[in-house]
Write a protein that holds these residues in place. Structure first.
Motif, short mmCIF file in Angstrom:
data_model
loop_
_atom_site.label_atom_id
_atom_site.label_comp_id
_atom_site.label_asym_id
_atom_site.label_seq_id
_atom_site.Cartn_x
_atom_site.Cartn_y
_atom_site.Cartn_z
N SER A 141 0.84 -1.19 0.00
CA SER A 141 0.00 0.00 0.00
C SER A 141 0.88 1.24 0.00
CB SER A 141 -0.92 0.01 1.23
OG SER A 141 -0.22 0.49 2.38
N LEU A 142 0.24 2.41 -0.03
CA LEU A 142 0.97 3.67 -0.05
C LEU A 142 1.44 4.08 1.34
CD1 LEU A 142 -1.18 5.67 -2.62
CD2 LEU A 142 1.01 4.52 -2.99
N ALA A 143 1.26 3.21 2.34
CA ALA A 143 1.77 3.52 3.67
C ALA A 143 3.28 3.68 3.64
CB ALA A 143 1.38 2.42 4.66
N HIS A 144 3.95 2.95 2.74
CA HIS A 144 5.39 3.05 2.57
C HIS A 144 5.70 3.10 1.08
CE1 HIS A 144 5.81 2.19 6.82
NE2 HIS A 144 5.10 1.08 6.67
N ASP A 145 6.98 3.19 0.75
CA ASP A 145 7.38 3.25 -0.64
C ASP A 145 7.32 1.84 -1.23
OD1 ASP A 145 8.35 3.97 -3.08
OD2 ASP A 145 10.44 4.17 -2.44
N ASN A 146 6.10 1.40 -1.57
CA ASN A 146 5.86 0.04 -2.03
C ASN A 146 5.30 0.01 -3.45
OD1 ASN A 146 6.39 -1.15 0.56
ND2 ASN A 146 4.36 -0.52 1.22
N PRO A 147 5.50 -1.09 -4.17
CA PRO A 147 4.65 -1.35 -5.34
C PRO A 147 3.28 -1.75 -4.82
CG PRO A 147 6.18 -3.18 -4.99
CD PRO A 147 6.55 -2.11 -3.99
N ILE A 148 2.24 -1.01 -5.21
CA ILE A 148 0.94 -1.23 -4.59
C ILE A 148 0.22 -2.43 -5.20
CG2 ILE A 148 0.67 1.15 -3.89
CD1 ILE A 148 -1.15 1.63 -6.25
N LEU A 149 -0.74 -2.95 -4.45
CA LEU A 149 -1.51 -4.11 -4.85
C LEU A 149 -2.34 -3.79 -6.09
CD1 LEU A 149 -2.18 -7.03 -3.90
CD2 LEU A 149 -4.11 -6.06 -2.65
N ASN A 150 -2.61 -4.81 -6.91
CA ASN A 150 -3.39 -4.58 -8.12
C ASN A 150 -4.84 -4.20 -7.80
OD1 ASN A 150 -5.25 -7.08 -8.29
ND2 ASN A 150 -3.23 -8.01 -8.01
N TYR A 151 -5.49 -3.63 -8.81
CA TYR A 151 -6.85 -3.09 -8.65
C TYR A 151 -7.84 -4.17 -8.21
CZ TYR A 151 -11.47 -1.41 -10.09
OH TYR A 151 -12.82 -1.08 -10.12
N GLU A 152 -7.85 -5.32 -8.88
CA GLU A 152 -8.87 -6.34 -8.62
C GLU A 152 -8.79 -6.86 -7.18
OE1 GLU A 152 -6.93 -6.30 -11.28
OE2 GLU A 152 -8.37 -5.90 -12.89
N GLU A 153 -7.57 -7.14 -6.70
CA GLU A 153 -7.43 -7.64 -5.33
C GLU A 153 -7.73 -6.55 -4.31
OE1 GLU A 153 -4.07 -10.15 -4.44
OE2 GLU A 153 -3.88 -10.73 -6.55
N SER A 154 -7.38 -5.31 -4.63
CA SER A 154 -7.71 -4.20 -3.74
C SER A 154 -9.22 -4.06 -3.60
CB SER A 154 -7.12 -2.89 -4.29
OG SER A 154 -5.71 -2.96 -4.36
N LEU A 155 -9.93 -4.20 -4.72
CA LEU A 155 -11.38 -4.10 -4.69
C LEU A 155 -11.99 -5.25 -3.89
CD1 LEU A 155 -13.56 -2.21 -5.80
CD2 LEU A 155 -13.76 -3.71 -7.79
N LEU A 156 -11.42 -6.45 -4.02
CA LEU A 156 -11.88 -7.60 -3.22
C LEU A 156 -11.74 -7.31 -1.74
CD1 LEU A 156 -12.78 -10.59 -2.97
CD2 LEU A 156 -10.35 -11.20 -3.15
N ILE A 157 -10.61 -6.75 -1.33
CA ILE A 157 -10.38 -6.42 0.08
C ILE A 157 -11.41 -5.40 0.55
CG2 ILE A 157 -8.79 -5.27 1.67
CD1 ILE A 157 -6.50 -6.57 0.06
#
Length: 267
Positions: free
Chosen positions: A217-233
């Motif tokens: 997530s954007l909490a740190h300097d990360n590659p963020i999770l993809n859209y579909e899995e984010s929407l599932l969460i």
């Protein structure tokens, strides 16, 4: 895919001047830039199935993207057209297409989005909830995973307080939620084994959420999770919170009947 009817498509095409392959006054560059604001890569190959013209890419967009994002884009196109003074002079025609956009916007990517509201009058809690809702309105769930995590922590801690559960900051979220589920079961608030098991599954889900928050997530300097899995969460969390809010309302109903004031309970 959107559920635009053939009649609605014809009305939109007329409003946007799509008869000769164009869309309003967009160039190829400005067309792509406009869609970038809505997280739609209109220059991608999948939008060229009908052809490469702006009008054909728009038609393909209507076919393969969902109602909410299509509705937002139509709203944006109408605003663009007004700003550039390139819409037809027929006010009824414009209003008709606005109605189409509003119909599509009712179809939220997170149906239980309304449940993601603060369950206590704390300004920072309200701000977090507002940011979450705005991210979903923009169809950007992956951009708000860290705030959703913060929201869940606050929500669960507040839900636990009336049940006498210790919610100290050094206790992991999934541990607190596990105690909450056990308290509900012990007090007889859950009527089915299935409901209990669904809630228990949330313990491991919340434990995994810590990893998503810290590493995807954007909490740190990360590659963020993809859209579909984010929407599932988002959908899983929102549905669980809606149930808990409903359950807590039912639990506190006897207290209101006995003369408790609404200010005495945290929901």
């Amino acid at each position: 895919m959107s559920d635009l009817t053939s009649s609605e498509r014809r009305r939109l095409e007329k409003l946007l001047g799509m008869g000769q392959g164009y869309v309003l006054t967009f160039s190829d560059r400005t067309f792509g830039e406009f869609f970038d604001e809505y997280r739609v890569g209109i220059d991608a190959e999948r939008y060229k199935a009908r052809g490469t013209s702006k009008a054909n890419r728009m038609r393909t967009f209507w076919e393969i993207d969902g109602n909410h994002v299509v509705g937002r884009v139509i709203e944006g196109l109408i605003k663009y057209g007004r700003d550039k003074r390139c819409l037809p002079d027929d006010a009824t025609q414009v209003a008709d297409c606005q109605t189409i956009a509003q119909r599509l916007l009712v179809d939220q990517p997170v149906p239980e989005l309304g449940a993601l509201s603060a369950n206590a009058e704390e300004r920072d809690f309200e701000v977090v909830a507002q940011h979450i809702r705005e991210a979903i309105e923009k169809n950007q769930p992956e951009a708000a995973l860290d705030r959703l995590h913060t929201f869940v922590i606050k929500f669960v801690r507040i839900a636990c307080e009336p049940h006498g559960i210790d919610v100290s900051r050094d206790k992991p979220l999934h541990s607190v939620f596990g105690e909450y589920v056990r308290a509900l079961r012990a007090a007889g608030h859950l009527e089915s084994v299935m409901a209990e098991r669904i809630l228990k599954s949330g313990i491991s889900v919340l434990e995994s959420f810590n990893d998503v928050r810290n590493n995807q997530s954007l909490a740190h300097d990360n590659p963020i999770l993809n859209y579909e899995e984010s929407l599932l969460i988002f959908n899983h969390v929102a549905a669980s919170i809606r149930f808990i809010k409903s359950l807590e309302t039912r639990i506190r109903a006897p207290a209101r009947d006995e003369g408790w004031a609404d200010d005495d309970v945290p929901f």
